[in-house]
Design a protein around this motif. Structure first.
Motif, PDB file in Angstrom:
ATOM      1  N   LYS A  92      25.658  72.012  64.534  1.00  0.00           N
ATOM      2  CA  LYS A  92      26.009  71.734  65.920  1.00  0.00           C
ATOM      3  C   LYS A  92      24.830  71.165  66.698  1.00  0.00           C
ATOM      4  O   LYS A  92      23.673  71.463  66.417  1.00  0.00           O
ATOM      5  CB  LYS A  92      26.455  73.030  66.613  1.00  0.00           C
ATOM      6  CG  LYS A  92      27.609  73.751  65.951  1.00  0.00           C
ATOM      7  CD  LYS A  92      27.860  75.085  66.648  1.00  0.00           C
ATOM      8  CE  LYS A  92      28.921  75.897  65.928  1.00  0.00           C
ATOM      9  NZ  LYS A  92      29.089  77.237  66.545  1.00  0.00           N
ATOM     10  N   GLU A 143      23.690  72.096  69.856  1.00  0.00           N
ATOM     11  CA  GLU A 143      23.995  73.252  70.698  1.00  0.00           C
ATOM     12  C   GLU A 143      24.235  72.872  72.162  1.00  0.00           C
ATOM     13  O   GLU A 143      25.122  73.413  72.826  1.00  0.00           O
ATOM     14  CB  GLU A 143      22.861  74.279  70.606  1.00  0.00           C
ATOM     15  CG  GLU A 143      22.686  74.898  69.219  1.00  0.00           C
ATOM     16  CD  GLU A 143      23.895  75.718  68.779  1.00  0.00           C
ATOM     17  OE1 GLU A 143      24.729  76.060  69.642  1.00  0.00           O
ATOM     18  OE2 GLU A 143      24.012  76.005  67.571  1.00  0.00           O
ATOM     19  N   TYR A 199      27.584  71.072  72.246  1.00  0.00           N
ATOM     20  CA  TYR A 199      28.667  71.940  71.779  1.00  0.00           C
ATOM     21  C   TYR A 199      29.126  72.887  72.882  1.00  0.00           C
ATOM     22  O   TYR A 199      30.315  73.170  73.022  1.00  0.00           O
ATOM     23  CB  TYR A 199      28.200  72.734  70.558  1.00  0.00           C
ATOM     24  CG  TYR A 199      29.305  73.496  69.860  1.00  0.00           C
ATOM     25  CD1 TYR A 199      30.050  72.893  68.849  1.00  0.00           C
ATOM     26  CD2 TYR A 199      29.582  74.824  70.187  1.00  0.00           C
ATOM     27  CE1 TYR A 199      31.055  73.587  68.197  1.00  0.00           C
ATOM     28  CE2 TYR A 199      30.586  75.518  69.537  1.00  0.00           C
ATOM     29  CZ  TYR A 199      31.322  74.896  68.542  1.00  0.00           C
ATOM     30  OH  TYR A 199      32.324  75.579  67.897  1.00  0.00           O
ATOM     31  N   PHE A 246      28.260  67.515  67.340  1.00  0.00           N
ATOM     32  CA  PHE A 246      27.616  67.866  66.080  1.00  0.00           C
ATOM     33  C   PHE A 246      26.547  66.833  65.738  1.00  0.00           C
ATOM     34  O   PHE A 246      26.536  65.729  66.262  1.00  0.00           O
ATOM     35  CB  PHE A 246      28.651  67.936  64.949  1.00  0.00           C
ATOM     36  CG  PHE A 246      29.649  69.039  65.125  1.00  0.00           C
ATOM     37  CD1 PHE A 246      29.448  70.274  64.531  1.00  0.00           C
ATOM     38  CD2 PHE A 246      30.793  68.853  65.900  1.00  0.00           C
ATOM     39  CE1 PHE A 246      30.365  71.308  64.698  1.00  0.00           C
ATOM     40  CE2 PHE A 246      31.709  69.871  66.071  1.00  0.00           C
ATOM     41  CZ  PHE A 246      31.496  71.108  65.471  1.00  0.00           C
ATOM     42  N   TYR A 286      36.616  73.255  63.447  1.00  0.00           N
ATOM     43  CA  TYR A 286      35.190  73.084  63.676  1.00  0.00           C
ATOM     44  C   TYR A 286      34.727  73.763  64.973  1.00  0.00           C
ATOM     45  O   TYR A 286      33.535  73.805  65.238  1.00  0.00           O
ATOM     46  CB  TYR A 286      34.840  71.590  63.757  1.00  0.00           C
ATOM     47  CG  TYR A 286      34.833  70.884  62.414  1.00  0.00           C
ATOM     48  CD1 TYR A 286      33.640  70.660  61.726  1.00  0.00           C
ATOM     49  CD2 TYR A 286      36.020  70.456  61.827  1.00  0.00           C
ATOM     50  CE1 TYR A 286      33.627  70.010  60.505  1.00  0.00           C
ATOM     51  CE2 TYR A 286      36.018  69.809  60.600  1.00  0.00           C
ATOM     52  CZ  TYR A 286      34.827  69.596  59.952  1.00  0.00           C
ATOM     53  OH  TYR A 286      34.825  68.955  58.723  1.00  0.00           O
TER      54      TYR A 286
END
Length: 207
Positions: free
Chosen positions: A83, A85, A88, A146, A206
């Protein structure tokens, strides 16, 4: 190491035997012209056989590559996806994922409508629940959460979904002459919706 099919192996044996026979004729005084023709024929046939083998190997590789989505080398399983972060956890990503869940619900509704009424106006229902451009943007936004290598699997799913949406919309059109959908088209539409459901599930796995 790739094993040659039996038929190709036997072809090589036949060609080799032809070459040996040509050499034997040479010893028995066959003209130089005939010898040259024999050698040219052998080289030509051998080349064609080699090209056939190359084509066979290429087709086998293509079948392996395109036959099963789990064989795609770029696919990274959800548990192994890396990921970004910051992206995400962003509001944009969360909004996109929420919308993708709504698109999946829309596909389930279309499945239900088609099951109850095979002649239902699903094209209009699809357009009411799903904007193609917004769907594309949401899928791309979700995928960008990602790292690059992990995005490849999501890009593949995105392509599948967008293509299947277009194909389903086309299949759901009524003919200009007003004729009803036949059983073959209905079966195809059901299969397409099921494939879309699975693709959305895969995408959401995901997150």
């Amino acid at each position: 190491m790739t094993l040659l099919p039996l038929s190709l192996f036997l072809t090589f044996l036949s060609l080799a035997n032809s070459f040996i026979n040509t050499a034997s004729f040479q010893k028995n005084g066959v003209s130089m012209s005939a010898q040259a023709n024999g050698r040219r024929t052998f080289i030509k046939e051998s080349s064609l056989a080699i090209l056939g083998i190359s084509s066979f190997a290429g087709n086998a590789s293509a079948a392996k590559y395109f036959g099963d989505k789990t064989d795609y080398p770029e696919v990274i399983q959800p548990k192994n996806a890396v990921k970004n972060e910051e992206l995400y956890d962003s509001s944009a990503t969360k909004s996109a994922v929420s919308n993708i869940k709504e698109y999946r619900s829309a596909i389930l509704e279309l499945q239900d409508k088609l099951s109850k009424d095979p002649q239902a106006d699903l094209r209009t229902a699809l357009k009411e629940r799903l904007s193609y451009s917004k769907l594309r943007n949401d899928l791309n936004t979700a995928g960008s959460a990602f790292e690059e290598d992990s995005q490849r699997g999501l890009d593949r799913i995105t392509r599948i979904i967008l293509q299947d949406i277009v194909e389903f919309e086309e299949a759901s059109k009524f003919k200009k002459d007003g004729s009803l959908r036949n059983e073959r088209r209905i079966t195809s539409m059901k299969a397409k919706l099921k494939k879309l459901e699975q693709a959305f599930d895969e995408m959401l796995s995901y997150f």
